[in-house]
Scaffold this active site. Structure first.
Site, short mmCIF file in Angstrom:
data_model
loop_
_atom_site.label_atom_id
_atom_site.label_comp_id
_atom_site.label_asym_id
_atom_site.label_seq_id
_atom_site.Cartn_x
_atom_site.Cartn_y
_atom_site.Cartn_z
N ASP A 1 9.53 1.70 10.99
CA ASP A 1 8.56 1.51 10.18
C ASP A 1 7.04 1.26 10.70
O ASP A 1 7.18 1.03 12.12
CB ASP A 1 8.87 0.40 9.34
CG ASP A 1 7.49 -0.02 8.20
OD1 ASP A 1 7.07 0.88 7.64
OD2 ASP A 1 7.35 -1.34 8.10
N SER A 2 5.99 1.47 10.26
CA SER A 2 4.66 0.89 10.86
C SER A 2 4.91 -0.41 11.42
O SER A 2 4.01 -0.79 12.22
CB SER A 2 3.63 1.26 9.73
OG SER A 2 3.98 0.54 8.81
N CYS B 1 9.41 3.99 6.13
CA CYS B 1 8.21 3.95 5.60
C CYS B 1 7.67 4.89 4.98
O CYS B 1 8.00 6.08 5.27
CB CYS B 1 7.24 3.78 6.80
SG CYS B 1 5.44 3.70 6.85
N GLU C 1 1.90 -9.40 4.02
CA GLU C 1 2.06 -9.84 5.20
C GLU C 1 1.62 -11.31 5.77
O GLU C 1 1.96 -12.08 6.42
CB GLU C 1 1.11 -8.82 6.16
CG GLU C 1 1.90 -7.45 6.26
CD GLU C 1 2.50 -7.16 7.47
OE1 GLU C 1 2.40 -7.93 8.62
OE2 GLU C 1 3.42 -6.30 7.48
N CYS D 1 6.59 1.84 -1.32
CA CYS D 1 6.12 1.16 0.20
C CYS D 1 7.21 0.38 0.29
O CYS D 1 7.32 -0.50 -0.39
CB CYS D 1 4.58 0.55 -0.24
SG CYS D 1 4.12 -0.56 1.14
N HIS E 1 7.10 -2.49 1.94
CA HIS E 1 6.78 -3.92 1.83
C HIS E 1 7.02 -4.32 0.34
O HIS E 1 7.25 -5.58 0.02
CB HIS E 1 5.14 -4.08 2.07
CG HIS E 1 4.91 -4.14 3.47
ND1 HIS E 1 5.15 -3.24 4.51
CD2 HIS E 1 4.62 -5.32 4.00
CE1 HIS E 1 4.64 -3.59 5.27
NE2 HIS E 1 4.38 -4.94 5.50
N1 DGL Z 1 5.63 0.60 5.50
C1 DGL Z 1 4.26 1.17 4.90
C2 DGL Z 1 4.98 1.94 3.98
O1 DGL Z 1 5.81 2.10 3.33
C3 DGL Z 1 3.20 0.28 4.70
C4 DGL Z 1 2.51 -0.54 5.53
C5 DGL Z 1 1.51 0.35 6.39
O2 DGL Z 1 0.53 0.77 5.78
O3 DGL Z 1 1.77 0.48 7.50
O4 DGL Z 1 4.01 3.01 3.41
#
Ligand code: DGL
Length: 266
Positions: A11-12, A74, A154, A186, A188
């Site tokens: 993931d990012s 992600c 976050e 997403c 998150h």
């Molecule tokens: N985990 C990213 C997603 O699912 C969101 C966080 C980011 O923007 O890096 O798109």
């Protein structure tokens, strides 16, 4: 390929831990290597080309760890880079994106109108809209970029008045009226799923990718005779930029203790 090899999950940042968590619960014998590209977070604000570049390098790192499967945990990365990762590496590893399992789930439903909330990168890629237009053309798909939600989560604001106000502001947009289901596109967003469900008073199905992706991982491993059936899975968690705050935030995303290791791959 040996079924004892790990599953790579990336993931990012650490939002993808929601997916790793679901995989861990469903498949506790699997070894997991997690990579969070915290040096480049957030992907949601980056161009598709930049995201593709990051994803290719991360996949190489996970292949160096002998991963039998790479889960792109992600949505921004899955939307921008799934096809290119398959082009580059499909002979060396299996790939699972977070988009397709949700698309398959929705396509088998009788929903008429489905909302997608996600980062700017995911929305502007139209990944969900295009895939659903093919798989279920009868469904009206509406998308909304909700960029404040990631930093809000976050920072730990996911259970109070501030988060409630931001969520209400986004979900009350006219485009999202009269939905049958809302996709949390997403990784998150599972953390605010309960708030979103209570906004809709449980009248709209709120769907996140964690469990559908874990089931897709299980199915693909089974199909390829790669399910690990012995022992207890081991886990390693890498990040490209370590901070104490990331370390602390892992606790809200993962059910077990996570020890982050910084690794320099850039
Ligand atoms: N985990 C990213 C997603 O699912 C969101 C966080 C980011 O923007 O890096 O798109």
């Amino acid at each position: 390929m040996d079924s004892n090899r790990p599953i790579g999950v990336f993931d990012s940042g650490i939002g993808g831990l929601t997916v790793a968590n679901a995989i861990r619960e469903l498949l506790p014998k699997e070894n997991i290597v997690y990579f969070g590209d915290t040096a480049h977070l957030p992907y949601g604000e980056k161009s598709a080309d930049a995201i593709r570049y990051y994803c290719i390098r991360i996949s190489k790192f996970l292949l160096e760890h002998q991963c039998k499967m790479i889960v792109i945990a992600c949505n921004s990365a899955s939307s921008a880079a799934y096809d290119i990762l398959l082009d580059f590496f499909k002979e060396r590893s299996l790939f699972v994106s977070v988009v397709d399992p949700l698309v398959d789930l929705v396509a088998s439903s009788d929903y008429k109108k489905v909302g997608v909330i996600a980062t700017k990168a995911t929305v502007s890629s139209n990944a969900y809209k295009n895939k659903l237009a093919k798989a279920a053309p009868q469904i009206n798909v509406v998308q909304l970029a909700t960029p404040l939600l990631v930093p809000m989560i976050e920072e730990g604001f996911h259970k109070d008045d501030i988060s409630q106000q931001i969520i209400t502001k986004y979900l009350s947009k006219p485009a999202l009226k009269n939905l049958d289901a809302l996709l949390l596109a997403c990784t998150h967003y599972p953390l605010i799923k309960k708030h979103i469900e209570s906004y809709y008073e449980d009248k709209v199905d709120v769907i996140d990718s964690a469990s559908p992706v874990a089931r897709a991982v299980q199915t693909k491993l089974k199909e390829n005779n790669l399910l690990n059936i012995v022992g207890v899975g081991e886990q390693r968690f890498f990040v490209s930029d370590y901070t104490k705050s990331f370390d602390e935030t892992t606790r809200i995303f993962y059910n077990e203790n996570v020890s982050l290791e910084e690794v320099s791959i850039w």
